[in-house]
Design an enzyme around this catalytic site. Structure first.
Site, short mmCIF file in Angstrom:
data_model
loop_
_atom_site.label_atom_id
_atom_site.label_comp_id
_atom_site.label_asym_id
_atom_site.label_seq_id
_atom_site.Cartn_x
_atom_site.Cartn_y
_atom_site.Cartn_z
N CYS A 77 0.84 -1.21 0.00
CA CYS A 77 0.00 0.00 0.00
C CYS A 77 0.88 1.25 0.00
O CYS A 77 1.62 1.46 -0.95
CB CYS A 77 -1.00 -0.04 1.15
N HIS A 178 -3.96 -4.93 -0.62
CA HIS A 178 -3.57 -5.49 0.68
C HIS A 178 -3.55 -7.01 0.60
O HIS A 178 -4.60 -7.65 0.71
CB HIS A 178 -4.53 -5.02 1.77
N GLU A 180 -2.69 -9.05 2.74
CA GLU A 180 -3.15 -9.61 4.01
C GLU A 180 -4.67 -9.66 4.11
O GLU A 180 -5.22 -10.30 4.99
CB GLU A 180 -2.54 -8.82 5.18
#
Lengths: 204, 257
Positions: A77, A178, A180
């Site tokens: 990011c 992202h 994650e």
């Protein structure tokens, strides 16, 4: 393998650490140059503004460490945006590892900024970071600024304009989305980054 | 192309998911982690956890369960309820939430929106709005809706508040249309259309979903970015894979799972 996450003060450091945990890898949160230089993989996450994260890296005296790092580096990011020369967000200088300037998404009718949600990825340049990620795979984005599609762009995304969703130049890599929070696609990207074949010839 | 998001909302009390449309007589629905995983597997694009014990009791969110959820799930989630200051928001975000949603505290002190945007970026800051149509035909906001005994009618027009919240730094608006909440007759399309016209940031519809067609209407007619629902998902009345199939058939871009 020693995996470290640079604690640049962003709020997603925990989530990134948990994502590696889900892959069976313990990643340490670090703020010192020694730990970063001694790592096999370095992750620079970032939630917040480019100026905040850069200020924090300066305060920790990590700018040169990251600029001269020889091990694979993954920016996430804002962390990816800082790999570039400049960001128009607060008009800050980035790490300058990749050429280009990060700019605000233009938005427009039907194109909301922040760009928030799951969007499709399109392959561009070759890169080991995108191994196994199909064209049109979807990943989760939350951002208002974006990097341009340059020769280092391995995955592009479209939101009123094309922008870089993932970049790679040798051991330097980044994801605007992202990983994650991008389900199987995100896990695949992180596995690719950890893989011994991420950089041919690099230490596994 | 950006997908339209399907967002189940889970009410959390004392670390458990409860059912009861944020009012009384809560029924225990199970462990937060189990339900979060179940929705993730079903294809939810994002989750909202509404901490109903935090706000009315003046407590802040317990970060223990936020961390537990963050460890487990690999889709984004937002935490609402009990966030009144930057320090609490920081705790929740550092525990792993991707966004925080504020409602009553933003009405009481609008500067909170700016403080959060300044500290974490606008993309983390969701402003939830509970809105009701009053006798004069205007939509106005309600505060303290987590507790029916404390719910207050404010003079603020919903549409004005949507504009103001964005000016202060809201990165997303969740508009809960209370007239439709829990009655399953569909989202309040007229209100959402007016909100949409004023909303340059993502807009999420809330309140009224009863069947798949209601989601189609909200996306197709009000151009919302996401649709939130609770009871229809919890009860099993709508299964997310079926919903996504219907949305896809209607030409609406959704995430494949």
């Amino acid at each position: 393998m020693r995996v470290v996450i640079v604690d640049a003060g962003g709020a997603n450091t925990g989530s990134v650490r948990y994502a590696f945990e889900r892959l069976g890898v313990t990643a340490a949160l670090v703020t010192d140059a020694e730990a970063i230089r001694g790592a096999d993989r370095v992750i620079l996450p970032g939630v917040g503004t480019a100026a905040q994260v850069m200020a924090r890296l300066r305060a920790l005296d990590l700018v040169e460490v990251l600029r001269t790092l020889e091990r694979p580096l993954l920016g996430i990011c804002v962390g990816m945006q800082l790999l570039f020369e400049r960001s128009q967000e607060g008009d800050v200088e980035g790490l300058g590892l990749l050429p280009g300037t990060v700019a605000r998404l233009r938005g427009g009718p039907g194109v909301r900024v922040p760009h928030m949600g799951w969007n499709r990825l399109q392959p561009r340049a070759d890169g080991t970071l995108r191994t196994g990620i199909d064209a049109d795979a979807q990943a989760f984005f939350v951002h208002s600024f974006a990097a341009p599609v340059t020769a280092d762009c391995i995955l592009a995304c479209e939101h009123g304009q094309s922008f870089a969703a993932a970049v790679q130049r040798g051991p330097i890599a980044g994801a605007q989305f992202h990983p994650e929070r991008s389900a199987a696609v995100g896990a695949q990207l992180l596995r690719n980054f950890l893989s011994p074949s991420f950089v041919p010839g690099a230490r596994a | 192309m950006l997908s339209r998001r399907i967002i189940p909302c889970l009410d959390v009390r004392d670390g458990r998911v409860v059912k009861g449309v944020r009012f009384r007589d809560h029924v225990d629905m199970g462990d937060i982690a189990d339900l979060a995983l179940r929705y993730r597997d079903a294809g939810a694009d994002e989750l909202v956890f509404y901490d109903i014990s935090a706000s009315p009791q003046g407590r802040s969110v317990d970060r223990g369960w936020v961390e537990r959820v963050s460890r487990l799930i690999d889709i984004p989630f937002c935490v609402a309820g009990g966030i009144r200051d930057v320090a609490t928001a920081r705790d929740v975000l550092h525990a792993g939430a991707d966004k925080v949603s504020i409602n009553t505290p933003a009405l009481e002190r609008p500067a909170l929106i700016s403080e959060l945007a300044e500290a974490f970026g606008v993309q983390c800051v969701v402003v939830g709005i509970d809105s009701i149509r009053e006798a004069d035909g205007e939509w106005r906001v309600r505060s303290h809706t987590g507790d029916p005994d404390r719910t207050r009618a404010l003079a603020v027009r919903t549409l004005d508040w949507i504009v103001e919240a964005q000016r202060l730094g809201a990165g997303e608006i969740v508009l809960n249309c209370m007239d439709n909440d829990g009655v399953r007759r569909g989202y309040d399309i007229a209100q959402l259309q007016q909100a949409r016209a004023l909303c340059a940031v993502p807009l999420v519809a809330s309140g009224g979903a009863g069947e798949c067609a209601h989601f189609v209407d909200a996306f197709a007619q009000a151009d919302v970015d996401g649709a939130l629902a609770a009871s229809v998902f919890h009860s099993g009345r709508i299964a997310i894979p079926d919903l996504k199939r219907d949305l896809r058939a209607a030409g609406i871009e959704v995430r494949d799972v």
